[in-house]
Design a protein around this motif. Structure first.
Motif, PDB file in Angstrom:
ATOM      1  N   ALA A 136      -1.584  -2.579  41.685  1.00 54.90           N
ATOM      2  CA  ALA A 136      -0.724  -1.633  40.970  1.00 54.90           C
ATOM      3  C   ALA A 136       0.678  -2.200  40.787  1.00 54.90           C
ATOM      4  CB  ALA A 136      -0.675  -0.312  41.722  1.00 54.90           C
ATOM      5  N   ILE A 146       0.628  -4.988  38.070  1.00 48.82           N
ATOM      6  CA  ILE A 146       0.578  -4.446  36.692  1.00 48.82           C
ATOM      7  C   ILE A 146       1.973  -4.006  36.265  1.00 48.82           C
ATOM      8  CG2 ILE A 146      -0.307  -2.550  35.279  1.00 48.82           C
ATOM      9  CD1 ILE A 146      -2.890  -2.681  36.942  1.00 48.82           C
ATOM     10  N   ARG A 147       2.646  -3.283  37.145  1.00 48.50           N
ATOM     11  CA  ARG A 147       3.994  -2.802  36.816  1.00 48.50           C
ATOM     12  C   ARG A 147       4.949  -3.971  36.597  1.00 48.50           C
ATOM     13  NH1 ARG A 147       5.064  -0.511  41.281  1.00 48.50           N
ATOM     14  NH2 ARG A 147       3.878   1.382  40.817  1.00 48.50           N
ATOM     15  N   ASP A 160       4.293  -7.284  35.851  1.00 50.83           N
ATOM     16  CA  ASP A 160       3.992  -8.182  34.735  1.00 50.83           C
ATOM     17  C   ASP A 160       4.198  -7.520  33.377  1.00 50.83           C
ATOM     18  OD1 ASP A 160       3.410  -9.986  36.663  1.00 50.83           O
ATOM     19  OD2 ASP A 160       1.322 -10.323  36.107  1.00 50.83           O
ATOM     20  N   THR A 161       3.985  -6.224  33.297  1.00 56.69           N
ATOM     21  CA  THR A 161       4.200  -5.552  32.012  1.00 56.69           C
ATOM     22  C   THR A 161       5.681  -5.325  31.739  1.00 56.69           C
ATOM     23  OG1 THR A 161       3.853  -3.410  33.098  1.00 56.69           O
ATOM     24  CG2 THR A 161       1.958  -4.409  31.995  1.00 56.69           C
ATOM     25  N   ARG A 165       3.822  -8.734  29.435  1.00 56.86           N
ATOM     26  CA  ARG A 165       2.376  -8.817  29.231  1.00 56.86           C
ATOM     27  C   ARG A 165       1.787  -7.419  29.093  1.00 56.86           C
ATOM     28  NH1 ARG A 165       1.675 -13.150  34.210  1.00 56.86           N
ATOM     29  NH2 ARG A 165       2.926 -14.805  33.261  1.00 56.86           N
ATOM     30  N   ASP A 166       0.617  -7.335  28.473  1.00 55.43           N
ATOM     31  CA  ASP A 166      -0.039  -6.033  28.354  1.00 55.43           C
ATOM     32  C   ASP A 166      -0.997  -5.830  29.529  1.00 55.43           C
ATOM     33  OD1 ASP A 166      -2.931  -6.837  27.516  1.00 55.43           O
ATOM     34  OD2 ASP A 166      -1.630  -7.990  26.152  1.00 55.43           O
ATOM     35  N   VAL A 167      -1.390  -4.570  29.739  1.00 58.20           N
ATOM     36  CA  VAL A 167      -2.180  -4.214  30.908  1.00 58.20           C
ATOM     37  C   VAL A 167      -3.522  -4.932  30.916  1.00 58.20           C
ATOM     38  CG1 VAL A 167      -3.332  -2.319  32.123  1.00 58.20           C
ATOM     39  CG2 VAL A 167      -1.058  -1.980  31.128  1.00 58.20           C
ATOM     40  N   ASN A 168      -4.181  -5.016  29.751  1.00 59.24           N
ATOM     41  CA  ASN A 168      -5.505  -5.654  29.697  1.00 59.24           C
ATOM     42  C   ASN A 168      -5.448  -7.111  30.133  1.00 59.24           C
ATOM     43  OD1 ASN A 168      -6.803  -3.331  28.860  1.00 59.24           O
ATOM     44  ND2 ASN A 168      -6.517  -3.789  26.667  1.00 59.24           N
ATOM     45  N   VAL A 204      -3.250  -8.466  32.085  1.00 55.46           N
ATOM     46  CA  VAL A 204      -2.954  -8.515  33.516  1.00 55.46           C
ATOM     47  C   VAL A 204      -4.229  -8.295  34.331  1.00 55.46           C
ATOM     48  CG1 VAL A 204      -1.690  -7.435  35.404  1.00 55.46           C
ATOM     49  CG2 VAL A 204      -0.572  -7.790  33.199  1.00 55.46           C
ATOM     50  N   LEU A 205      -5.022  -7.298  33.938  1.00 52.44           N
ATOM     51  CA  LEU A 205      -6.260  -7.011  34.657  1.00 52.44           C
ATOM     52  C   LEU A 205      -7.261  -8.156  34.531  1.00 52.44           C
ATOM     53  CD1 LEU A 205      -6.754  -3.239  33.753  1.00 52.44           C
ATOM     54  CD2 LEU A 205      -6.078  -4.193  35.963  1.00 52.44           C
TER      55      LEU A 205
END
Length: 489
Positions: free
Chosen positions: A201, A204-205, A207-208, A213-216, A218-219
């Protein structure tokens, strides 16, 4: 010290409180800890100081900085822990060097397939430059740390970060424990252990928001590279940690204990930072005054013996404090129960003839009826390595041994005596070497060969001269104490 963790260490790591699998907090055990997890952790303290890097014996050399490594998974809270340590060490110069600054710039081919690049693999970092940076700062020189742009995946060519030598250097990154050369420079190694879901979590916070970067993406990167790299490289390095902090920056108890330990180490001689088995009794004006007296060349024999005996008694008392003990309850004259400790029963002294015999009376005064053995080593012409005579208790292998010699110079005689004790079956960890003054060269010599024994001294001097005499030293201790000279020997 072996780097493989024992089953006990792994069991400790799975508990919920802060873990100190290799940290000694002298003086903290007597106060009431904030919670039971700290009590459990403190019972397993060993040593947080690496013994790989010798300190300079040059009195004009810069003071050795205290180097801390902070590792853990991505977004585990490493930076938060570092910031808390820096804030609590506000009265010292502290610098933070982030491993992320040493990412290699990507080639044009790698940039075209950046989605396939594993930024969590050891090969993604320029470890040679990180090592050079750490060694340069440790030597007291400034270093120009590169600045890495996470959007272009290149180091910036127009600027850098100037880092100056400091009292404390913190090396932070997911893989700072991976390379043994970097790891061996560290005086303390901290692993920040945070739940994987919490780390994801946070990543994600971060890197975006910070890295565009976008969430996809990152995942996808997390599943493809970050988690496998954590399992393959980061998590295995946890076994090298001296301190394991669950919950990262939320664990204020662990961070407070760490900074207390660092404060203690910063006030110690550099050799005590390098060798955790070296103990210098706390200096006072009384101790300093007695050293001044016995070092003066024109002092009378009577005064030399008197003040030497006082210092020896302090060293013996301090050495006895490092023996194991068991809890014991007694009933006081008021009828109340007092919970204290019982002395170690299986104990003996061993003096290195002849100077070591000057310490026997102090030991007998502290330990009624103690057995004392003798070792005679030829010091001249054979570098202190020729054993002449030994008389030791027949059951010495079952005892803790206080080895007595007032001056630790080259360490050759001490090593020979210690080797003999080990051959007689005495575990290395059961030997406490007591002396009044120590030369850095002797400490290096003994501690590198026997890292499990303890050295207790009242002062560490500057160096040895060309004649292998301790400087400033106090001359030939045996001659001055027993009233002889070289012609009489």
């Amino acid at each position: 010290m072996p780097e493989d963790s024992s089953s006990i260490d792994y069991a400790m790591e799975k508990a919920s409180g802060p873990h100190f699998s290799g940290l000694r907090f002298d003086g903290l055990l007597s106060s009431s800890p904030p919670n039971s997890s700290v009590v459990s952790s403190l019972s397993h303290l060993r040593s947080a100081v690496s013994s790989s890097s010798p300190a300079s014996s040059d009195p004009d050399a810069p003071k050795q900085p205290f180097i801390i490594g902070v590792s853990g998974g991505t977004a585990s809270g490493k930076t938060t822990v570092c910031d808390m340590i820096i804030q609590q060490l506000h009265d010292h110069r502290v610098v933070l060097v982030n491993q992320d600054s040493f990412y290699r710039g990507l080639t044009s081919e790698e940039l075209q397939r950046v989605q396939e690049y594993n930024f969590d693999h050891p090969d993604a970092f320029d470890t040679e430059q990180l090592l050079h940076c750490a060694e340069t700062l440790k030597s007291g020189q400034p270093y120009q740390v590169p600045i890495y742009d996470f959007k272009t995946h290149q180091r910036r060519s127009d600027t850098f970060r100037q880092v100056n030598a400091s009292d404390v250097i913190i090396l932070e990154g997911i893989l700072v424990f991976h390379d043994s050369r970097v790891r061996n420079l560290m005086n303390m190694k901290i692993f920040v252990d945070t739940d994987a879901d919490v780390r994801l979590a946070r990543r994600i916070r971060r890197d975006t928001v910070e890295r565009g970067r976008d969430v996809n993406s990152v995942l996808e990167q997390y599943a493809k590279f970050v988690k496998p790299a954590f399992d393959d490289f980061v998590l295995p390095s946890k076994k090298y940690a001296d301190v394991i902090i669950p919950r990262g920056g939320d664990n204020h108890v662990a961070v407070d204990l760490i900074t207390q330990h660092i404060h203690t180490k910063l006030g110690q001689h550099d050799l005590c930072k390098i060798y955790p088995n070296v103990y210098v009794i706390q200096s006072t004006f009384q101790i300093r005054g007695m050293h001044t007296l016995i070092r003066e060349k024109d002092i009378s024999k009577h005064d030399f013996v008197f003040y030497s005996d006082r210092l020896i008694r302090l060293v013996v008392e301090h050495g006895l404090g490092h023996l194991p003990f068991t809890e014991k309850q007694v009933v006081t004259p008021t009828g109340a129960v007092y919970t204290g400790v019982d002395f170690c029963k299986k104990l003996c002294g061993v003096s290195i003839i002849r100077s070591g015999e000057s310490m026997e009376n102090a030991l007998r005064a502290c330990c009624k009826g103690i057995k004392i053995g003798k070792i005679l080593i030829h010091r001249d012409g054979d570098n202190g390595k020729q054993l002449i005579y030994e008389k030791l208790p027949h059951d010495i292998s079952e005892r803790h041994v206080l080895l007595l010699d007032p001056v630790l110079a080259t360490g050759n005689s001490a090593n020979q005596a210690i080797e003999l004790l080990i051959q007689k079956g005495v575990p290395e960890s059961h030997i406490i070497f007591l002396n009044l003054i120590s030369a850095p060269e002797g400490i290096h010599c003994v501690c590198k060969r026997f890292p499990a024994l303890k050295i207790v001294t009242s002062e560490i001097d500057q160096c040895l001269n060309q004649e292998f005499r301790v400087i400033p030293g106090l001359g030939e201790f045996g001659d001055r104490y027993f009233g002889t000279d070289e012609e009489d020997q």
